[in-house]
Design an enzyme around this catalytic site. Structure first.
Site, PDB file in Angstrom:
ATOM      1  CE1 TYR A 292      35.004  39.396  51.836  1.00 55.99           C
ATOM      2  CE2 TYR A 292      34.427  41.724  51.796  1.00 55.99           C
ATOM      3  CZ  TYR A 292      35.371  40.714  51.679  1.00 55.99           C
ATOM      4  OH  TYR A 292      36.681  41.031  51.396  1.00 55.99           O
TER       5      TYR A 292
ATOM      6  CE  LYS B 188      36.457  42.455  47.534  1.00 57.24           C
ATOM      7  NZ  LYS B 188      36.978  43.852  47.549  1.00 57.24           N
TER       8      LYS B 188
HETATM    9  N1  LIG Z   1      41.773  41.837  55.125  1.00 54.32           N
HETATM   10  C1  LIG Z   1      41.836  40.755  54.354  1.00 54.32           C
HETATM   11  O1  LIG Z   1      42.181  39.650  54.805  1.00 54.32           O
HETATM   12  C2  LIG Z   1      41.467  40.871  52.900  1.00 54.32           C
HETATM   13  C3  LIG Z   1      41.674  39.748  52.093  1.00 54.32           C
HETATM   14  C4  LIG Z   1      41.331  39.826  50.739  1.00 54.32           C
HETATM   15  C5  LIG Z   1      40.842  41.009  50.210  1.00 54.32           C
HETATM   16  N2  LIG Z   1      40.643  42.075  51.010  1.00 54.32           N
HETATM   17  C6  LIG Z   1      40.129  43.306  50.397  1.00 54.32           C
HETATM   18  O2  LIG Z   1      41.080  44.347  50.603  1.00 54.32           O
HETATM   19  C7  LIG Z   1      40.428  45.611  50.675  1.00 54.32           C
HETATM   20  C8  LIG Z   1      40.875  46.333  51.928  1.00 54.32           C
HETATM   21  O3  LIG Z   1      40.522  45.520  53.010  1.00 54.32           O
HETATM   22  P1  LIG Z   1      41.072  45.818  54.490  1.00 54.32           P
HETATM   23  O4  LIG Z   1      41.261  44.505  55.152  1.00 54.32           O
HETATM   24  O5  LIG Z   1      42.196  46.769  54.391  1.00 54.32           O
HETATM   25  O6  LIG Z   1      39.797  46.522  55.151  1.00 54.32           O
HETATM   26  P2  LIG Z   1      39.695  47.879  55.981  1.00 54.32           P
HETATM   27  O7  LIG Z   1      38.308  47.926  56.478  1.00 54.32           O
HETATM   28  O8  LIG Z   1      40.810  47.988  56.935  1.00 54.32           O
HETATM   29  O9  LIG Z   1      39.913  48.989  54.851  1.00 54.32           O
HETATM   30  C9  LIG Z   1      38.890  49.380  53.990  1.00 54.32           C
HETATM   31  C10 LIG Z   1      38.957  50.895  53.853  1.00 54.32           C
HETATM   32  O10 LIG Z   1      37.929  51.306  52.968  1.00 54.32           O
HETATM   33  C11 LIG Z   1      37.295  52.424  53.540  1.00 54.32           C
HETATM   34  N3  LIG Z   1      35.905  52.515  53.112  1.00 54.32           N
HETATM   35  C12 LIG Z   1      34.883  51.704  53.486  1.00 54.32           C
HETATM   36  N4  LIG Z   1      33.746  52.141  52.931  1.00 54.32           N
HETATM   37  C13 LIG Z   1      34.057  53.235  52.182  1.00 54.32           C
HETATM   38  C14 LIG Z   1      33.310  54.125  51.385  1.00 54.32           C
HETATM   39  N5  LIG Z   1      32.002  53.999  51.249  1.00 54.32           N
HETATM   40  N6  LIG Z   1      33.959  55.147  50.774  1.00 54.32           N
HETATM   41  C15 LIG Z   1      35.290  55.299  50.926  1.00 54.32           C
HETATM   42  N7  LIG Z   1      36.071  54.493  51.677  1.00 54.32           N
HETATM   43  C16 LIG Z   1      35.434  53.477  52.292  1.00 54.32           C
HETATM   44  C17 LIG Z   1      37.371  52.231  55.047  1.00 54.32           C
HETATM   45  O11 LIG Z   1      37.240  53.464  55.735  1.00 54.32           O
HETATM   46  C18 LIG Z   1      38.744  51.596  55.196  1.00 54.32           C
HETATM   47  O12 LIG Z   1      39.741  52.566  55.427  1.00 54.32           O
HETATM   48  C19 LIG Z   1      38.931  45.310  50.651  1.00 54.32           C
HETATM   49  O13 LIG Z   1      38.433  45.547  49.341  1.00 54.32           O
HETATM   50  C20 LIG Z   1      38.841  43.819  50.975  1.00 54.32           C
HETATM   51  O14 LIG Z   1      37.708  43.223  50.377  1.00 54.32           O
HETATM   52  C21 LIG Z   1      40.956  42.052  52.344  1.00 54.32           C
HETATM   53  C1  LIG Z   2      35.883  31.333  66.073  1.00 57.01           C
HETATM   54  C2  LIG Z   2      36.774  30.338  65.385  1.00 57.01           C
HETATM   55  C3  LIG Z   2      35.953  29.342  64.572  1.00 57.01           C
HETATM   56  C4  LIG Z   2      37.791  31.058  64.495  1.00 57.01           C
HETATM   57  O1  LIG Z   2      38.658  30.102  63.919  1.00 57.01           O
HETATM   58  C5  LIG Z   2      37.078  31.867  63.379  1.00 57.01           C
HETATM   59  C6  LIG Z   2      38.096  32.484  62.434  1.00 57.01           C
HETATM   60  C7  LIG Z   2      37.383  33.432  61.435  1.00 57.01           C
HETATM   61  C8  LIG Z   2      37.012  34.724  62.154  1.00 57.01           C
HETATM   62  C9  LIG Z   2      38.329  33.666  60.226  1.00 57.01           C
HETATM   63  C10 LIG Z   2      38.668  32.345  59.527  1.00 57.01           C
HETATM   64  C11 LIG Z   2      38.898  32.676  58.035  1.00 57.01           C
HETATM   65  C12 LIG Z   2      38.848  34.195  58.002  1.00 57.01           C
HETATM   66  C13 LIG Z   2      38.545  34.841  56.642  1.00 57.01           C
HETATM   67  C14 LIG Z   2      39.609  34.466  55.589  1.00 57.01           C
HETATM   68  O2  LIG Z   2      40.911  34.690  56.114  1.00 57.01           O
HETATM   69  C15 LIG Z   2      39.483  35.288  54.355  1.00 57.01           C
HETATM   70  C16 LIG Z   2      38.772  36.432  54.291  1.00 57.01           C
HETATM   71  C17 LIG Z   2      38.635  37.105  52.959  1.00 57.01           C
HETATM   72  C18 LIG Z   2      38.840  38.616  53.040  1.00 57.01           C
HETATM   73  O3  LIG Z   2      38.438  39.204  51.831  1.00 57.01           O
HETATM   74  C19 LIG Z   2      38.092  39.246  54.179  1.00 57.01           C
HETATM   75  C20 LIG Z   2      38.361  38.550  55.504  1.00 57.01           C
HETATM   76  C21 LIG Z   2      38.066  37.027  55.442  1.00 57.01           C
HETATM   77  C22 LIG Z   2      36.584  36.824  55.214  1.00 57.01           C
HETATM   78  C23 LIG Z   2      38.522  36.382  56.787  1.00 57.01           C
HETATM   79  C24 LIG Z   2      37.622  36.822  57.959  1.00 57.01           C
HETATM   80  C25 LIG Z   2      37.901  36.064  59.277  1.00 57.01           C
HETATM   81  C26 LIG Z   2      37.811  34.545  59.066  1.00 57.01           C
HETATM   82  C27 LIG Z   2      36.409  34.148  58.681  1.00 57.01           C
END
Ligand SMILES: NC(=O)c1ccc[n+]([C@@H]2O[C@H](COP(=O)([O-])OP(=O)(O)OC[C@H]3O[C@@H](n4cnc5c(N)ncnc54)[C@H](O)[C@@H]3O)[C@@H](O)[C@H]2O)c1
Ligand SMILES: CC(C)[C@@H](O)CC[C@@H](C)[C@H]1CC[C@H]2[C@@H]3[C@H](O)C=C4C[C@@H](O)CC[C@]4(C)[C@H]3CC[C@]12C
Length: 410
Positions: free
Chosen positions: A200, A204
């Site tokens: 992952y 990214k």
């Molecule tokens: N959730 C977090 O904490 C977090 C933190 C930093 C960055 N991000 C980034 O933000 C973005 C959105 O993340 P999220 O948490 O909303 O995840 P999410 O899974 O809720 O949303 C992702 C969306 O992308 C769509 N998708 C996946 N594969 C696809 C494909 N092949 N074609 C078209 N659509 C597709 C999914 O259906 C979903 O609706 C991601 O790029 C993720 O890397 C998320």
């Molecule tokens: C089971 C315990 C050890 C519990 O504390 C595990 C928590 C773990 C699931 C989360 C801790 C940190 C999170 C990640 C972080 O917030 C940032 C992220 C970057 C974003 O792009 C995607 C999600 C994630 C990887 C997020 C996922 C959950 C954690 C690993």
């Protein structure tokens, strides 16, 4: 140091020291209006509605908030295209307003589907991605969606003449790295050895690099592509599935969650509404500030407090009736590592029969156990970003969401 790690993201994905390009040009002054002020000089009226936006992943956790934020705060919007593999039923309710909302069921790994969705758009906000650190998808699939999908979006912009691309990157492009080095109150220029092994973060990092390197490319029509990458830390808020998983886990355990990580391990977290707002503001400012913002990365931040991941979640789960039991004396770290490793082994053994993807695995434990906090104001200096939602407001909204979706409202 070039990007390594095979196409599938296997092996180590070694990036350069994670530093954004040094800032060029004078940092902008404080001449921006209050957050949420529409683009300067724009009257909110029909004749200004001429822009076409595309949001990929528009039905995801973040994507839905970006879609709704655009409808509320971009008065120049004529058409909003929502592109996603899985379209949400809620989109129908958005089709009654003055903006044409076009739902497009499509796959970013399919270049022709992306090109058809991008054609004619002024701005693309690319949030679609496979956010998988639990082993649900293969490394190849993660690469296909996150890297190849991003390549398809970039090439579609170039081929069709779309000039502005905002990419949702991630803090994980920076860290935590495989050595578990803490990132303490760092910013976009803080030197940090960004070395990843997990598919992952590797994907990214590769996708972000592609987006930044595409800045300045000539698009159809001869003008230049302007790109920008936003790096949210752990996003929380309405629709956060992991928060919901923790809540269900607590209910199953009699209203208790067990602390596995010391409270001293701090994480930055950011409210989804503020992340959505930053995406909209970047899209609005990117044209006027192309020289300053083009090719830049910005951490997404707000006033959410630095806390351990588990303590932060309790800000919302506590008011919903859960309590955090400190079990660190009972469950030493080596035992946690053993449990995480057993989970990974079980996942591998069971894969032919069923998907076993618990929250705890060696990667999530390592990330949870490594301090990663951001302290920056680059977004404010470059394009006048200020959080739209205060910490108190973000917390209240999230609590209400947990209570509402789980029927635990008092
Ligand atoms: N959730 C977090 O904490 C977090 C933190 C930093 C960055 N991000 C980034 O933000 C973005 C959105 O993340 P999220 O948490 O909303 O995840 P999410 O899974 O809720 O949303 C992702 C969306 O992308 C769509 N998708 C996946 N594969 C696809 C494909 N092949 N074609 C078209 N659509 C597709 C999914 O259906 C979903 O609706 C991601 O790029 C993720 O890397 C998320
Ligand atoms: C089971 C315990 C050890 C519990 O504390 C595990 C928590 C773990 C699931 C989360 C801790 C940190 C999170 C990640 C972080 O917030 C940032 C992220 C970057 C974003 O792009 C995607 C999600 C994630 C990887 C997020 C996922 C959950 C954690 C690993």
């Amino acid at each position: 140091m070039g990007q390594e790690g095979g196409a599938s993201g296997r092996g180590r994905c070694v990036g350069r020291l994670a530093q954004a390009p040094r800032e060029e040009g004078p940092s902008s002054g404080g001449q921006f209006g209050h957050p949420g002020t529409v683009a300067a000089g724009m009257a909110d009226s029909a004749e200004t509605r001429k822009l076409v936006y595309l949001v990929t992943g528009g039905c995801g956790f973040l994507g839905e908030h970006v879609v709704r934020m655009l409808l509320q705060r971009e008065p120049r919007l004529y058409e909003l295209r929502v592109f996603d593999l899985h379209l949400g039923p809620w989109l129908e309710e958005l089709k009654t307003g003055p903006v044409q909302v076009t739902a497009i069921q499509g796959d970013v790994t399919q270049a022709h589907e992306v090109a058809a969705a991008v054609a004619g758009a002024h701005v693309v906000i690319h949030t679609a991605g496979l956010v998988d650190v639990f082993g649900r998808a293969s490394p190849e699939t993660i690469y296909e969606v996150n890297v190849q999908g991003t390549k398809n979006v970039i090439e579609a912009c170039v081929q069709t003449g779309t000039r502005f691309l905002v990419y949702t990157s991630s803090m994980e492009v920076v860290g935590p790295n495989i050595k578990g080095h803490p990132f303490y109150r760092g910013n976009e220029d803080t030197p940090y050895e960004a070395i990843h092994r997990h598919p992952y973060p590797c994907s990214k990092a590769q996708a972000e690099r592609l987006v930044l390197e595409a800045n300045g490319r000539k698009v159809h029509g001869g003008l230049s592509l302007v790109t920008c990458a936003l790096r949210p830390t752990g996003i929380y808020g309405e629709g956060h599935q992991i928060m919901r998983d923790f809540y269900h886990q607590g209910l199953r355990l009699g209203g208790r969650l067990f602390r596995a990580i010391p409270a001293s391990v701090e994480h930055s977290r950011v409210y989804v509404g503020n992340v959505a707002w930053m995406h909209v503001l970047v899209a609005q400012e990117l044209e006027q500030r192309a020289a300053l913002m083009g090719g830049q990365v910005y951490f997404c931040y707000d006033e959410s407090p630095y806390k351990s991941y588990e303590d932060f979640n309790m800000e919302f789960l506590g008011p919903c009736g859960l309590r955090l039991v400190d079990t660190r004396l009972l469950v030493p770290y080596w035992l946690l590592m053993l449990l995480a490793t057993l989970n990974a082994l079980l996942q591998w053994l069971l894969r032919p029969l069923l998907l076993y993807a618990p929250l705890l695995n060696p990667y999530t434990l390592a990330v949870a156990n490594t301090t990663f906090t951001v302290s920056t104001n680059k977004a404010q200096r470059h394009f006048g970003y200020k959080p739209l939602f205060s910490w108190e407001d973000s917390r209240t909204r999230t609590i209400r969401w947990v209570q509402a979706v789980e029927g635990s409202a008092p």
